[in-house]
Design a protein around this motif. Structure first.
Motif, PDB file in Angstrom:
ATOM      1  N   ARG A  48      22.851  54.514  28.156  1.00  0.00           N
ATOM      2  CA  ARG A  48      22.543  55.849  27.631  1.00  0.00           C
ATOM      3  C   ARG A  48      21.438  56.525  28.448  1.00  0.00           C
ATOM      4  N   ALA A  49      20.413  55.756  28.832  1.00  0.00           N
ATOM      5  CA  ALA A  49      19.314  56.324  29.615  1.00  0.00           C
ATOM      6  C   ALA A  49      19.798  56.776  30.994  1.00  0.00           C
ATOM      7  N   LEU A  50      20.663  55.984  31.610  1.00  0.00           N
ATOM      8  CA  LEU A  50      21.177  56.371  32.928  1.00  0.00           C
ATOM      9  C   LEU A  50      22.066  57.606  32.844  1.00  0.00           C
ATOM     10  N   ARG A  51      22.855  57.694  31.772  1.00  0.00           N
ATOM     11  CA  ARG A  51      23.702  58.880  31.609  1.00  0.00           C
ATOM     12  C   ARG A  51      22.863  60.127  31.372  1.00  0.00           C
ATOM     13  N   CYS A  52      21.753  59.981  30.654  1.00  0.00           N
ATOM     14  CA  CYS A  52      20.853  61.137  30.446  1.00  0.00           C
ATOM     15  C   CYS A  52      20.251  61.597  31.762  1.00  0.00           C
ATOM     16  N   LYS A  53      20.052  60.656  32.688  1.00  0.00           N
ATOM     17  CA  LYS A  53      19.495  61.016  33.993  1.00  0.00           C
ATOM     18  C   LYS A  53      20.565  61.559  34.944  1.00  0.00           C
ATOM     19  N   GLY A  54      21.837  61.556  34.502  1.00  0.00           N
ATOM     20  CA  GLY A  54      22.894  62.132  35.317  1.00  0.00           C
ATOM     21  C   GLY A  54      23.718  61.124  36.103  1.00  0.00           C
ATOM     22  N   HIS A  55      23.553  59.837  35.829  1.00  0.00           N
ATOM     23  CA  HIS A  55      24.330  58.808  36.513  1.00  0.00           C
ATOM     24  C   HIS A  55      25.467  58.374  35.596  1.00  0.00           C
ATOM     25  N   GLU A  56      26.689  58.628  36.014  1.00  0.00           N
ATOM     26  CA  GLU A  56      27.847  58.248  35.204  1.00  0.00           C
ATOM     27  C   GLU A  56      28.143  56.779  35.467  1.00  0.00           C
ATOM     28  N   VAL A  57      27.953  55.964  34.457  1.00  0.00           N
ATOM     29  CA  VAL A  57      28.116  54.526  34.609  1.00  0.00           C
ATOM     30  C   VAL A  57      28.706  53.950  33.326  1.00  0.00           C
ATOM     31  N   ALA A  58      29.548  52.937  33.460  1.00  0.00           N
ATOM     32  CA  ALA A  58      30.158  52.296  32.301  1.00  0.00           C
ATOM     33  C   ALA A  58      29.243  51.201  31.760  1.00  0.00           C
ATOM     34  N   ARG A  59      29.333  50.944  30.462  1.00  0.00           N
ATOM     35  CA  ARG A  59      28.480  49.927  29.847  1.00  0.00           C
ATOM     36  C   ARG A  59      28.799  48.536  30.392  1.00  0.00           C
ATOM     37  N   CYS A  60      30.093  48.270  30.656  1.00  0.00           N
ATOM     38  CA  CYS A  60      30.453  46.948  31.177  1.00  0.00           C
ATOM     39  C   CYS A  60      29.838  46.710  32.556  1.00  0.00           C
ATOM     40  N   THR A  61      29.693  47.770  33.339  1.00  0.00           N
ATOM     41  CA  THR A  61      29.045  47.652  34.644  1.00  0.00           C
ATOM     42  C   THR A  61      27.577  47.321  34.470  1.00  0.00           C
ATOM     43  N   VAL A  62      26.925  47.993  33.526  1.00  0.00           N
ATOM     44  CA  VAL A  62      25.508  47.724  33.253  1.00  0.00           C
ATOM     45  C   VAL A  62      25.344  46.296  32.742  1.00  0.00           C
ATOM     46  N   GLU A  63      26.250  45.843  31.875  1.00  0.00           N
ATOM     47  CA  GLU A  63      26.181  44.467  31.365  1.00  0.00           C
ATOM     48  C   GLU A  63      26.305  43.463  32.506  1.00  0.00           C
ATOM     49  N   ARG A  64      27.259  43.699  33.414  1.00  0.00           N
ATOM     50  CA  ARG A  64      27.476  42.793  34.537  1.00  0.00           C
ATOM     51  C   ARG A  64      26.260  42.738  35.454  1.00  0.00           C
ATOM     52  N   LEU A  65      25.694  43.897  35.755  1.00  0.00           N
ATOM     53  CA  LEU A  65      24.542  43.940  36.650  1.00  0.00           C
ATOM     54  C   LEU A  65      23.282  43.382  35.992  1.00  0.00           C
ATOM     55  N   MET A  66      23.123  43.632  34.678  1.00  0.00           N
ATOM     56  CA  MET A  66      21.970  43.057  33.973  1.00  0.00           C
ATOM     57  C   MET A  66      22.058  41.540  33.949  1.00  0.00           C
ATOM     58  N   ALA A  67      23.257  41.007  33.757  1.00  0.00           N
ATOM     59  CA  ALA A  67      23.423  39.555  33.775  1.00  0.00           C
ATOM     60  C   ALA A  67      23.095  39.003  35.158  1.00  0.00           C
ATOM     61  N   GLY A  68      23.501  39.724  36.193  1.00  0.00           N
ATOM     62  CA  GLY A  68      23.192  39.295  37.557  1.00  0.00           C
ATOM     63  C   GLY A  68      21.709  39.336  37.862  1.00  0.00           C
ATOM     64  N   LEU A  69      21.017  40.291  37.273  1.00  0.00           N
ATOM     65  CA  LEU A  69      19.574  40.417  37.472  1.00  0.00           C
ATOM     66  C   LEU A  69      18.772  39.525  36.528  1.00  0.00           C
ATOM     67  N   GLY A  70      19.441  38.974  35.537  1.00  0.00           N
ATOM     68  CA  GLY A  70      18.738  38.125  34.564  1.00  0.00           C
ATOM     69  C   GLY A  70      17.952  38.928  33.542  1.00  0.00           C
ATOM     70  N   LEU A  71      18.382  40.157  33.260  1.00  0.00           N
ATOM     71  CA  LEU A  71      17.682  41.006  32.304  1.00  0.00           C
ATOM     72  C   LEU A  71      18.375  40.962  30.954  1.00  0.00           C
ATOM     73  N   LYS A  72      17.582  40.946  29.889  1.00  0.00           N
ATOM     74  CA  LYS A  72      18.122  40.978  28.533  1.00  0.00           C
ATOM     75  C   LYS A  72      17.274  41.920  27.703  1.00  0.00           C
ATOM     76  N   GLY A  73      17.890  42.508  26.698  1.00  0.00           N
ATOM     77  CA  GLY A  73      17.155  43.341  25.771  1.00  0.00           C
ATOM     78  C   GLY A  73      16.554  42.484  24.669  1.00  0.00           C
ATOM     79  N   VAL A  74      15.730  43.108  23.851  1.00  0.00           N
ATOM     80  CA  VAL A  74      15.087  42.399  22.750  1.00  0.00           C
ATOM     81  C   VAL A  74      15.973  42.500  21.518  1.00  0.00           C
TER      82      VAL A  74
END
Length: 108
Positions: A48-74
């Motif tokens: 949602r934050a990336l879309r507000c900034k004007g970057h069209e991105v799918a949630r599954c892409t963000v999930e895949r990249l976050m897993a690759g980076l080792g990032l998790k939400g609280v």
């Protein structure tokens, strides 16, 4: 994985794919959004934050990249346990002596 030398060098010379180039850009944006949120945002909020900034991105892409980076939400809140066993309560007897193998149906 065994590669022939010609395959290895051909792969090494090949330019990065469009997906790989876009992923590298998105990774930096995702890390930035995660740090900005104090490490609390998960994939849905970062999308949602990336879309507000004007970057069209799918949630599954963000999930895949976050897993690759080792990032998790609280995860907010506490998990509820349905039952808490009483330590002094009697335990049921072990009728099968912890042997769950059966040579035929309905044996145990």
């Amino acid at each position: 994985m065994d590669l022939s030398p010609s395959t290895y060098f051909a792969r090494k010379r090949r330019p990065k794919s469009a997906r790989r180039l876009r992923d590298e850009v998105l990774m930096s944006l995702i890390e930035e959004a995660h740090v900005t949120s104090g490490g609390t945002y998960g994939a849905r909020r970062i999308t949602r934050a990336l879309r507000c900034k004007g970057h069209e991105v799918a949630r599954c892409t963000v999930e895949r990249l976050m897993a690759g980076l080792g990032l998790k939400g609280v995860i907010r809140g506490r998990r509820r346990r349905a039952t808490v066993p009483e330590p002094s309560a009697p335990r049921p007897p072990d009728l099968v002596d912890r042997d769950f193998t059966a040579s035929r149906p309905d044996q145990l």
